[in-house]
Design a protein around this motif. Sequence first.
Motif, PDB file in Angstrom:
ATOM      1  N   GLU A 185      -1.492   4.664  -5.846  1.00  0.00           N
ATOM      2  CA  GLU A 185      -0.727   5.245  -4.743  1.00  0.00           C
ATOM      3  C   GLU A 185       0.754   5.268  -5.116  1.00  0.00           C
ATOM      4  O   GLU A 185       1.332   4.243  -5.504  1.00  0.00           O
ATOM      5  CB  GLU A 185      -0.902   4.414  -3.485  1.00  0.00           C
ATOM      6  N   HIS A 217       3.110   2.726  -3.570  1.00  0.00           N
ATOM      7  CA  HIS A 217       3.002   1.328  -3.989  1.00  0.00           C
ATOM      8  C   HIS A 217       3.191   1.142  -5.491  1.00  0.00           C
ATOM      9  O   HIS A 217       2.993   0.035  -5.987  1.00  0.00           O
ATOM     10  CB  HIS A 217       1.636   0.771  -3.590  1.00  0.00           C
ATOM     11  N   ARG A 218       3.574   2.204  -6.199  1.00  0.00           N
ATOM     12  CA  ARG A 218       3.655   2.076  -7.658  1.00  0.00           C
ATOM     13  C   ARG A 218       4.632   0.975  -8.085  1.00  0.00           C
ATOM     14  O   ARG A 218       4.295   0.164  -8.961  1.00  0.00           O
ATOM     15  CB  ARG A 218       4.062   3.395  -8.311  1.00  0.00           C
ATOM     16  N   PRO A 225      -7.205   5.511   0.474  1.00  0.00           N
ATOM     17  CA  PRO A 225      -6.170   4.490   0.620  1.00  0.00           C
ATOM     18  C   PRO A 225      -5.687   4.273   2.048  1.00  0.00           C
ATOM     19  O   PRO A 225      -5.301   3.152   2.401  1.00  0.00           O
ATOM     20  CB  PRO A 225      -5.037   5.026  -0.269  1.00  0.00           C
ATOM     21  N   GLU A 263      -7.875  16.158   1.046  1.00  0.00           N
ATOM     22  CA  GLU A 263      -8.178  15.075   1.979  1.00  0.00           C
ATOM     23  C   GLU A 263      -9.265  15.497   2.968  1.00  0.00           C
ATOM     24  O   GLU A 263     -10.131  14.690   3.335  1.00  0.00           O
ATOM     25  CB  GLU A 263      -6.909  14.656   2.720  1.00  0.00           C
ATOM     26  N   TRP A 270      -4.841  -2.900  -3.934  1.00  0.00           N
ATOM     27  CA  TRP A 270      -4.614  -1.489  -4.273  1.00  0.00           C
ATOM     28  C   TRP A 270      -5.806  -0.951  -5.064  1.00  0.00           C
ATOM     29  O   TRP A 270      -6.338  -1.619  -5.952  1.00  0.00           O
ATOM     30  CB  TRP A 270      -3.355  -1.333  -5.137  1.00  0.00           C
ATOM     31  N   SER A 274       0.722  12.055  -3.484  1.00  0.00           N
ATOM     32  CA  SER A 274       0.543  10.684  -3.006  1.00  0.00           C
ATOM     33  C   SER A 274       0.123   9.732  -4.119  1.00  0.00           C
ATOM     34  O   SER A 274       0.033   8.521  -3.896  1.00  0.00           O
ATOM     35  CB  SER A 274      -0.512  10.652  -1.901  1.00  0.00           C
ATOM     36  N   ARG A 275      -0.178  10.264  -5.299  1.00  0.00           N
ATOM     37  CA  ARG A 275      -0.593   9.447  -6.438  1.00  0.00           C
ATOM     38  C   ARG A 275       0.467   9.499  -7.532  1.00  0.00           C
ATOM     39  O   ARG A 275       1.224  10.464  -7.655  1.00  0.00           O
ATOM     40  CB  ARG A 275      -1.936   9.918  -7.000  1.00  0.00           C
TER      41      ARG A 275
END
Length: 273
Positions: free
Chosen positions: A73, A76-77, A155, A144, A57, A12-13
């Motif tokens: 994230e 959203h990169r 996030p 998580e 962000w 997710s990153r």
Amino acid sequence: MANNPLVAVLASRALIAVSGPDWRHFLQGLLTQDVETLAPDGLRFGALLTPQGRLLWDMFVIGREDGCWLDVEAAHRDAIVQRLAIYRLRAKVEIAPDPTPVLVRFPGEGEAPAGWRLDPKLPALGWRAYGELEAPNAGEADYEAHRLALGVPGPADWGSETTYPIEANFDLLGGIDFKKGCFVGQETTSRMKRRGQIKSRMLPLVFDGPAPAPGTEVLAGELRAGEVRSGAEGRAIALLRLDRALGADLTVDGRPARAETPAWMAEAMRQDA
């Protein structure tokens, strides 16, 4: 070193590489975190806000010899790269996606091998690394669950330009440097902190059964105390009105619930008083 530490890749990153002669000055005027004093092996937590001071962000800033990485994230990169490009103007800065994977090692006990950096938000979260330093033996869901057990928002809790960073506890998790000078959204953020106008914060919510859907109301009697942002079985993160939620008998989805103040948060608030 912790016994049987877990290592997971965070799909997710993703990373953004920022370099060029002006990279420090460029980011210093944008992010909530100080980058002027960031060492080549440093790791700091911060955010990019809207001009009105709402959270856009979150991001980690990782110092490198020729610039830095931004750990953001993955979803959203591209949007973050585009936003940074808008702010670049004539600054001598290069901004590009980087394929290096993001790893976490947890729980946060003992010492980690070379190349791992302790999470600046909270040591108990563990360490972060960039590159294939260690074979994974866990999944992102395990990390998580670890984060949620500690009561640290993530996030999934930010929303879309609806939350102030202080409501998301960025001030208690080392995500805002109030001494660094101007940054985008700084005026609103500093005013909230200076005047003590912090009516709502994200807190762990404990209940029986599956997590309510994001956006589910949390009630204190008949009064609205807040809403669920994310969660799992028996536990969630909710944005709650402090005057209505703390110490109150709450309900969510018709089920009894209670708000908790994690030890790390209580200690941070005492030091901040």
